[in-house]
Motif scaffolding. Structure first.
Motif, PDB file in Angstrom:
ATOM      1  N   VAL A  23     -42.499  42.945  25.791  1.00  0.00           N
ATOM      2  CA  VAL A  23     -41.241  44.423  25.046  1.00  0.00           C
ATOM      3  C   VAL A  23     -39.750  43.039  24.618  1.00  0.00           C
ATOM      4  CG1 VAL A  23     -39.936  45.287  25.327  1.00  0.00           C
ATOM      5  CG2 VAL A  23     -41.875  46.029  25.953  1.00  0.00           C
ATOM      6  N   LEU A  24     -39.928  42.130  26.499  1.00  0.00           N
ATOM      7  CA  LEU A  24     -39.013  40.932  25.995  1.00  0.00           C
ATOM      8  C   LEU A  24     -39.079  40.096  24.862  1.00  0.00           C
ATOM      9  CD1 LEU A  24     -36.393  40.701  27.082  1.00  0.00           C
ATOM     10  CD2 LEU A  24     -37.039  39.117  28.912  1.00  0.00           C
ATOM     11  N   ALA A  25     -39.991  39.757  25.677  1.00  0.00           N
ATOM     12  CA  ALA A  25     -40.359  37.863  24.364  1.00  0.00           C
ATOM     13  C   ALA A  25     -40.254  38.425  22.852  1.00  0.00           C
ATOM     14  CB  ALA A  25     -41.858  38.150  24.065  1.00  0.00           C
ATOM     15  N   PHE A  28     -36.692  39.176  21.764  1.00  0.00           N
ATOM     16  CA  PHE A  28     -36.182  37.374  21.652  1.00  0.00           C
ATOM     17  C   PHE A  28     -37.071  37.683  20.562  1.00  0.00           C
ATOM     18  CE2 PHE A  28     -35.104  37.283  25.711  1.00  0.00           C
ATOM     19  CZ  PHE A  28     -33.529  36.552  26.174  1.00  0.00           C
ATOM     20  N   ILE A  29     -37.735  37.219  19.966  1.00  0.00           N
ATOM     21  CA  ILE A  29     -38.588  36.535  18.997  1.00  0.00           C
ATOM     22  C   ILE A  29     -38.861  37.124  17.432  1.00  0.00           C
ATOM     23  CG2 ILE A  29     -40.749  36.742  17.424  1.00  0.00           C
ATOM     24  CD1 ILE A  29     -41.592  36.317  20.292  1.00  0.00           C
ATOM     25  N   PHE A  30     -38.375  38.573  17.546  1.00  0.00           N
ATOM     26  CA  PHE A  30     -38.523  39.087  16.380  1.00  0.00           C
ATOM     27  C   PHE A  30     -36.416  39.962  16.293  1.00  0.00           C
ATOM     28  CE2 PHE A  30     -42.816  39.522  16.906  1.00  0.00           C
ATOM     29  CZ  PHE A  30     -42.771  38.852  15.869  1.00  0.00           C
ATOM     30  N   TRP A  33     -35.049  40.984  13.270  1.00  0.00           N
ATOM     31  CA  TRP A  33     -35.245  42.117  11.801  1.00  0.00           C
ATOM     32  C   TRP A  33     -35.460  43.694  13.117  1.00  0.00           C
ATOM     33  CZ3 TRP A  33     -37.865  36.811  12.561  1.00  0.00           C
ATOM     34  CH2 TRP A  33     -37.804  36.805  11.577  1.00  0.00           C
ATOM     35  N   LEU A  34     -34.712  43.359  13.853  1.00  0.00           N
ATOM     36  CA  LEU A  34     -34.323  44.707  14.458  1.00  0.00           C
ATOM     37  C   LEU A  34     -33.668  45.580  14.061  1.00  0.00           C
ATOM     38  CD1 LEU A  34     -34.889  43.500  18.367  1.00  0.00           C
ATOM     39  CD2 LEU A  34     -37.077  44.754  17.524  1.00  0.00           C
ATOM     40  N   THR A  35     -32.218  44.760  13.472  1.00  0.00           N
ATOM     41  CA  THR A  35     -31.506  46.157  13.382  1.00  0.00           C
ATOM     42  C   THR A  35     -32.062  46.669  11.969  1.00  0.00           C
ATOM     43  OG1 THR A  35     -29.613  44.454  13.808  1.00  0.00           O
ATOM     44  CG2 THR A  35     -29.073  45.861  12.013  1.00  0.00           C
ATOM     45  N   ALA A  36     -33.028  45.399  11.148  1.00  0.00           N
ATOM     46  CA  ALA A  36     -33.532  46.618   9.433  1.00  0.00           C
ATOM     47  C   ALA A  36     -34.695  47.264  10.134  1.00  0.00           C
ATOM     48  CB  ALA A  36     -34.181  44.947   8.817  1.00  0.00           C
ATOM     49  N   VAL A 224     -27.311  44.589  29.874  1.00  0.00           N
ATOM     50  CA  VAL A 224     -26.180  43.972  29.996  1.00  0.00           C
ATOM     51  C   VAL A 224     -26.037  42.347  28.822  1.00  0.00           C
ATOM     52  CG1 VAL A 224     -25.057  41.790  31.491  1.00  0.00           C
ATOM     53  CG2 VAL A 224     -26.567  43.619  32.380  1.00  0.00           C
ATOM     54  N   TYR A 225     -26.415  41.976  28.561  1.00  0.00           N
ATOM     55  CA  TYR A 225     -26.827  40.646  27.943  1.00  0.00           C
ATOM     56  C   TYR A 225     -26.753  41.158  25.854  1.00  0.00           C
ATOM     57  CZ  TYR A 225     -27.988  36.408  25.296  1.00  0.00           C
ATOM     58  OH  TYR A 225     -28.401  34.785  24.588  1.00  0.00           O
ATOM     59  N   PHE A 226     -28.088  42.231  25.786  1.00  0.00           N
ATOM     60  CA  PHE A 226     -27.358  43.110  24.449  1.00  0.00           C
ATOM     61  C   PHE A 226     -27.128  44.206  24.791  1.00  0.00           C
ATOM     62  CE2 PHE A 226     -31.786  40.671  24.129  1.00  0.00           C
ATOM     63  CZ  PHE A 226     -31.732  39.357  23.631  1.00  0.00           C
ATOM     64  N   ASN A 227     -26.215  44.174  23.456  1.00  0.00           N
ATOM     65  CA  ASN A 227     -25.905  45.285  23.122  1.00  0.00           C
ATOM     66  C   ASN A 227     -25.966  46.802  21.951  1.00  0.00           C
ATOM     67  OD1 ASN A 227     -23.398  47.177  23.389  1.00  0.00           O
ATOM     68  ND2 ASN A 227     -22.193  46.129  22.717  1.00  0.00           N
ATOM     69  N   ASN A 228     -27.634  46.783  21.723  1.00  0.00           N
ATOM     70  CA  ASN A 228     -27.778  47.267  20.854  1.00  0.00           C
ATOM     71  C   ASN A 228     -28.866  48.223  20.957  1.00  0.00           C
ATOM     72  OD1 ASN A 228     -31.432  47.539  19.714  1.00  0.00           O
ATOM     73  ND2 ASN A 228     -28.791  46.099  17.571  1.00  0.00           N
ATOM     74  N   ASP A 229     -28.747  49.268  20.405  1.00  0.00           N
ATOM     75  CA  ASP A 229     -29.608  50.809  20.287  1.00  0.00           C
ATOM     76  C   ASP A 229     -31.025  50.259  20.265  1.00  0.00           C
ATOM     77  OD1 ASP A 229     -29.714  53.673  21.434  1.00  0.00           O
ATOM     78  OD2 ASP A 229     -29.883  53.190  18.955  1.00  0.00           O
ATOM     79  N   LEU A 230     -31.216  49.847  19.758  1.00  0.00           N
ATOM     80  CA  LEU A 230     -33.180  49.387  19.595  1.00  0.00           C
ATOM     81  C   LEU A 230     -33.390  48.835  21.423  1.00  0.00           C
ATOM     82  CD1 LEU A 230     -35.236  50.748  18.582  1.00  0.00           C
ATOM     83  CD2 LEU A 230     -35.447  48.271  16.731  1.00  0.00           C
TER      84      LEU A 230
END
Length: 337
Positions: A23-25, A28-30, A33-36, A224-230
């Motif tokens: 999931v972490l990979a 980082f890779i996508f 596109w996660l926001t979209a 901590v690092y990402f501040n994104n709901d998805l």
């Protein structure tokens, strides 16, 4: 010393250890596109992550408790009494307001998630000398508690566990800086010690350290690092739900005799895992369907009747499986000895 796999290296690796790293990979890779994906396909991400993994994993507990006749008879009072207790406590909490109800449930959920990682770590270190078990405990609790403290002490995050403002917040950058230094110091200490011990004993506990590393990475990057709901939901739900369902199937179905399983022995043949998953998905979707038509009305609705006046009963009732799962986990994984 052999590696302390719960089932086999392959199955443990794929279903229990790999999810955090995979999931972490993907994140980082996508990540571009996660926001979209979140905006355009919110219904499908909700259906897959929340219903088919998060809610489904709650019901996998049934295959270790209520669906096992001998186990149910052995602890009948607990299995009947605990859901009633959860419902009554839920009703009392809801009398103080929905915010209080969801806040308490969120804290209980966090404790449950932390203890699951601790439980996996202990399973994979079951053959080791317990003299220095406190060091393993220290690192797993550091890996999980620090990100939560970061959440509590930092400015508002773009995600919630259940609802907004569910956790007590106290922004304190100085305290946060101190805790961050302690956090990285403990990680460095564990890394150096593990390397030294591995060289000295010529042995490296692969699954235990994979669980510790996966937990550290998923909780740090998810909170901590990402501040994104998805991103938070992906790392939080998948790395918790899939290993738990795998543990139930591998430890409570695959390893048990036909006599112990009774009617559940049909799940042991090669198609059994698909039946197991199908049962969980059907129950999970049924529960979420009830949430939607009775409480949320966000994804779909089939009635115009307003159930809002009954929420003080409906919400505690519908959270009984989840609340029971959180508390029951503290009993069912303890040794019978």
């Amino acid at each position: 010393m052999t590696q302390p796999w719960i089932h086999k290296a392959k199955t443990d690796g794929i279903f229990i250890l790999a999810p955090s790293f995979v999931v972490l990979a993907i994140v980082f890779i996508f990540q571009k596109w996660l926001t979209a994906i979140e905006d355009k396909y919110s219904f499908y991400t909700w259906l897959f992550l929340i219903v088919f993994i998060d809610v489904a994993h709650v019901y996998s507990t049934l295959f270790k408790t209520y669906f096992v006749k001998s186990e149910f008879q052995r602890r009948k009072q607990l299995y009947i009494g605990l859901p009633i207790f959860c419902f009554l406590i839920g009703c009392v909490l809801f009398l103080f307001g929905s915010q209080v109800f969801w806040s308490v449930l969120a804290y209980v959920a966090v404790f449950h998630f932390i203890r699951q990682q601790y439980g996996f770590m202990r399973l994979y270190s079951r053959n080791e000398d317990k003299t220095y078990a406190w060091i393993d405990n220290l690192i797993i609790y550091t890996a999980t508690i620090y990100p939560m403290l970061y959440w509590f002490l930092s400015p508002k995050r773009n995600f919630n566990w259940f609802v907004e403002n569910e956790f007590f917040k106290y922004e304190n950058p100085i305290l946060l800086q101190i805790l961050s230094r302690i956090y990285f110091s403990i990680i460095l200490f564990y890394l150096i010690r593990t390397i030294c011990i591995s060289i000295k004993t010529n042995y490296f506990n692969i699954p235990k350290n994979a669980i510790i590393l996966g937990t550290t990475l998923s909780w740090y990057f998810g909170i901590v690092y990402f501040n994104n709901d998805l991103v938070f939901t992906l790392l939080n739900v998948i790395t918790h739900g899939i290993p738990y369902m795998a543990l139930i199937y591998l430890n409570e179905i695959e390893k048990k005799s036909n006599e112990e399983l009774g009617i559940l022995n049909m799940l042991k043949h090669y198609k059994g895992v698909f039946i197991f998953v199908a049962i969980l998905l059907i129950i999970a979707f049924s529960e979420e369907f009830l949430w939607e038509i009775l409480v949320w009305n966000e994804q779909f609705s089939i009635t115009n009747y307003d159930f809002s006046n009954w929420r003080f009963l409906l919400v505690p009732l519908l959270t009984v499986p989840q609340f029971t799962h959180y508390l029951l986990d503290g009993f069912i994984w303890k040794s019978k000895k």
